[in-house]
Design an enzyme around this catalytic site. Structure first.
Site, mmCIF file in Angstrom:
data_model
loop_
_atom_site.group_PDB
_atom_site.id
_atom_site.type_symbol
_atom_site.label_atom_id
_atom_site.label_comp_id
_atom_site.label_asym_id
_atom_site.label_seq_id
_atom_site.Cartn_x
_atom_site.Cartn_y
_atom_site.Cartn_z
ATOM 1 N N GLU A 221 15.638 39.260 46.639
ATOM 2 C CA GLU A 221 15.943 40.533 47.282
ATOM 3 C C GLU A 221 15.272 40.578 48.658
ATOM 4 O O GLU A 221 14.379 39.776 48.933
ATOM 5 C CB GLU A 221 15.372 41.681 46.445
ATOM 6 C CG GLU A 221 15.388 41.389 44.961
ATOM 7 C CD GLU A 221 16.248 42.345 44.182
ATOM 8 O OE1 GLU A 221 16.389 43.469 44.646
ATOM 9 O OE2 GLU A 221 16.759 41.936 43.133
ATOM 10 N N ILE B 5 21.895 34.908 29.039
ATOM 11 C CA ILE B 5 21.440 34.128 27.870
ATOM 12 C C ILE B 5 21.232 35.080 26.688
ATOM 13 O O ILE B 5 20.520 36.070 26.813
ATOM 14 C CB ILE B 5 20.094 33.407 28.156
ATOM 15 C CG1 ILE B 5 20.141 32.657 29.484
ATOM 16 C CG2 ILE B 5 19.734 32.468 27.020
ATOM 17 C CD1 ILE B 5 18.782 32.121 29.928
ATOM 18 N N GLY C 59 22.956 36.931 38.213
ATOM 19 C CA GLY C 59 24.278 36.694 38.792
ATOM 20 C C GLY C 59 25.294 37.645 38.191
ATOM 21 O O GLY C 59 25.164 38.096 37.049
ATOM 22 N N LYS D 139 10.074 41.341 31.660
ATOM 23 C CA LYS D 139 10.943 40.680 30.682
ATOM 24 C C LYS D 139 10.149 40.177 29.479
ATOM 25 O O LYS D 139 10.580 40.336 28.341
ATOM 26 C CB LYS D 139 11.706 39.535 31.359
ATOM 27 C CG LYS D 139 12.747 40.055 32.369
ATOM 28 C CD LYS D 139 13.269 38.930 33.245
ATOM 29 C CE LYS D 139 14.340 39.403 34.213
ATOM 30 N NZ LYS D 139 14.643 38.402 35.244
ATOM 31 N N GLU E 288 20.919 43.542 26.083
ATOM 32 C CA GLU E 288 20.901 42.074 26.114
ATOM 33 C C GLU E 288 20.693 41.515 27.526
ATOM 34 O O GLU E 288 19.964 40.552 27.740
ATOM 35 C CB GLU E 288 22.230 41.546 25.542
ATOM 36 C CG GLU E 288 22.333 40.047 25.454
ATOM 37 C CD GLU E 288 21.304 39.447 24.515
ATOM 38 O OE1 GLU E 288 21.405 39.640 23.313
ATOM 39 O OE2 GLU E 288 20.370 38.799 25.018
ATOM 40 N N VAL F 109 17.034 40.822 29.850
ATOM 41 C CA VAL F 109 16.143 39.644 29.849
ATOM 42 C C VAL F 109 17.003 38.388 29.820
ATOM 43 O O VAL F 109 17.839 38.217 28.938
ATOM 44 C CB VAL F 109 15.205 39.635 28.614
ATOM 45 C CG1 VAL F 109 14.243 38.451 28.687
ATOM 46 C CG2 VAL F 109 14.443 40.939 28.495
ATOM 47 N N GLY G 265 19.398 37.490 31.813
ATOM 48 C CA GLY G 265 20.784 37.664 32.277
ATOM 49 C C GLY G 265 21.797 37.401 31.171
ATOM 50 O O GLY G 265 21.883 38.150 30.190
ATOM 51 N N THR H 181 26.530 44.801 42.038
ATOM 52 C CA THR H 181 26.763 43.411 41.619
ATOM 53 C C THR H 181 27.144 43.338 40.144
ATOM 54 O O THR H 181 28.204 42.823 39.780
ATOM 55 C CB THR H 181 25.482 42.571 41.881
ATOM 56 O OG1 THR H 181 25.109 42.750 43.243
ATOM 57 C CG2 THR H 181 25.700 41.107 41.591
#
Ligand code: NDP
Ligand code: HSE
Length: 411
Positions: free
Chosen positions: A184, A130, A296, A199, A123, A126, A128, A11
């Protein structure tokens, strides 16, 4: 042009290739351009536009002196750990979305990067897409960070949101999240809070500069959250969210991940669906909040590629984050002060009133239950109370031995 290899074409990895290809122009305008020369994966991808770049042999990549950056998006802490060590030892920078590896070995890998004049950036591990890591390690470096409090898991936020908005029970909301590809197949890491705990451990490490082990942080997931819990939160004008938190004061750092009642005046109240947000309280800036897609394909890949651009811009040197391998010894989280929403049998109230000062009693009316599609039978002999603020240690002592306590949620 900086040559890049992508490790793991799933992904996030396929998103990394897509971002580099689609945004080649803006990327090049911000420094050197990036070019994906290799994709390492276990499988072949016949018909994929980048199938000709796929290799199963990592030695080909390490043997190519043109490769300056590896984007590690394969996950796990075994092969990814070995591949990352090998890359950094050879002076190749590594950018990753792999929170498991970062939490477990991040401090060591950062040291290895420093020893070899390259960078280890994470980066995307944690929040995604942001920009949180860079915010803490670069933007807020003049601040004393006193508190981090956030929604760091999209799957559980989605489940709680669906329970609240559609009145679904936990099992149905989880099934829906799985069908939509958010959770998942084995959703344990999300719903039992391992994922947000990793995280917050990473963020706590970066604030303290020391290695924080996630296994030292008390965590409680959302498996047991019911519509009854939510009903009392609604009566308070709030809702329930899975909150990861760490607090820093003169006694050290306390961290915990647990469901909390979040009231309407808290900016985290408005963070719905799969979105993540983090509120940071620091001494000069006061509150600041960071919001966006915590998972995502493209959101996460964007953060990995942003790191790759930084590595290219800083070729031959290390981008610092000040993370040492010294272990952070956390203060006891049961010293954290808060109030509590307690569900109990009505018969337990007199005994409880002897022990704690109750600030609010909550008994839903039939009209309230009907409006929210809840069955009055489920509330027949129960109620809830809100306590004053006290440490969890004191709270547990006070409610110990009171018959009829159902459960409590921190506020
Ligand atoms: P995927 O499972 O979709 O992708 C991983 C890919 O790596 C798969 O193609 C897998 O192959 C391949 N792979 C696994 N092991 C090896 C190996 N030893 N050698 C070569 N290739 C290998 O995972 P995601 O893309 O979802 O996640 C990647 C990482 O990013 C994880 O650490 C995850 O926690 C993190 N992350 C993911 C987010 C998301 O939204 N998906 C968001 C934030 C972080 P195969 O399928 O054959 O096993
Ligand atoms: N499972 C994670 C989530 C993916 O739901 O937030 C992003 O780390």
């Amino acid at each position: 042009m900086t040559e890049v290899a992508v490790f793991g074409y799933g992904t996030v990895g396929s998103g990394v290739v897509e971002v580099i290809e689609k945004n080649a122009e803006p990327i090049a305008s911000r420094g050197e351009g990036l070019h994906v020369k290799y994709i390492l994966d276990l499988r072949d991808f016949p018909g994929d536009p980048y199938a000709d770049r796929v290799t199963h042999d990592a030695d080909v990549i390490y043997g190519d002196p043109e490769i300056k950056v590896i984007c590690e998006t394969m996950g796990g802490a075994t092969f990814a750990y070995d591949y990352t060590k090998r890359a950094l030892s050879a002076g190749i920078s590594v950018c990753t979305s792999n929170k498991e590896l970062v939490e477990l070995h991040g401090a060591e890998l950062y040291r290895l990067a420093k020893e070899n004049n390259c960078s280890y950036l994470f980066e995307a591990s944690v929040g995604g897409g942001i920009p949180l890591i860079r915010t803490i390690t670069q933007a807020l470096t003049a601040e004393r960070i006193e508190r981090i409090c956030g929604i760091l898991n999209g799957t559980t936020n989605y489940i709680l949101d669906r329970m609240e908005k559609a009145g679904l029970d936990f099992a149905t909301a989880l099934k829906e999240a799985q069908e939509l590809g958010y959770a998942e197949k084995d959703p344990t890491a999300d719903i039992d809070a391992h994922d947000p705990c990793r995280k917050i451990a990473i963020l706590t490490s970066l604030v303290s500069g020391k290695k924080t082990d996630y296994s030292d942080i008390p965590m409680e997931g959302i498996r047991d959250i019911s519509l009854n819990d939510l009903a009392y939160a609604w009566m308070l004008g709030g809702t329930v969210k899975l909150i990861a938190m760490s607090e820093f004061d003169k006694d050290g750092c306390r961290a915990i991940v647990s469901p909390r009642v979040i009231k309407r005046d808290n900016p985290l109240f408005a963070v719905n669906s799969v979105f993540n947000a983090v509120l940071i309280h620091s001494d000069m800036l006061d509150d600041s909040m960071y919001y966006g897609r915590g998972a995502g394909k493209l959101a996460t890949a964007s953060a990995v590629v942003g790191d790759a651009i930084e590595c290219a811009r800083n070729a031959g040197r290390t981008i610092e984050c000040g993370w040492s391998e010294e272990k952070l010894v956390l203060a006891d989280a049961s010293g954290m002060k808060q109030s509590y929403l307690l569900r109990l049998k009505k018969s337990a109230l007199p005994k409880l009133e002897e022990r704690i000062a109750i600030e609010e009693k909550l008994e839903p009316t039939e009209e309230f239950l009907r409006e929210h599609g809840l069955d009055p039978k489920d509330f027949a002999d129960e109620m809830a109370v809100v306590s004053g603020e006290m440490s969890e240690k004191e709270w547990k002592e006070k409610i110990a031995g009171v018959d009829g306590v159902i459960r409590y949620i921190r506020m």
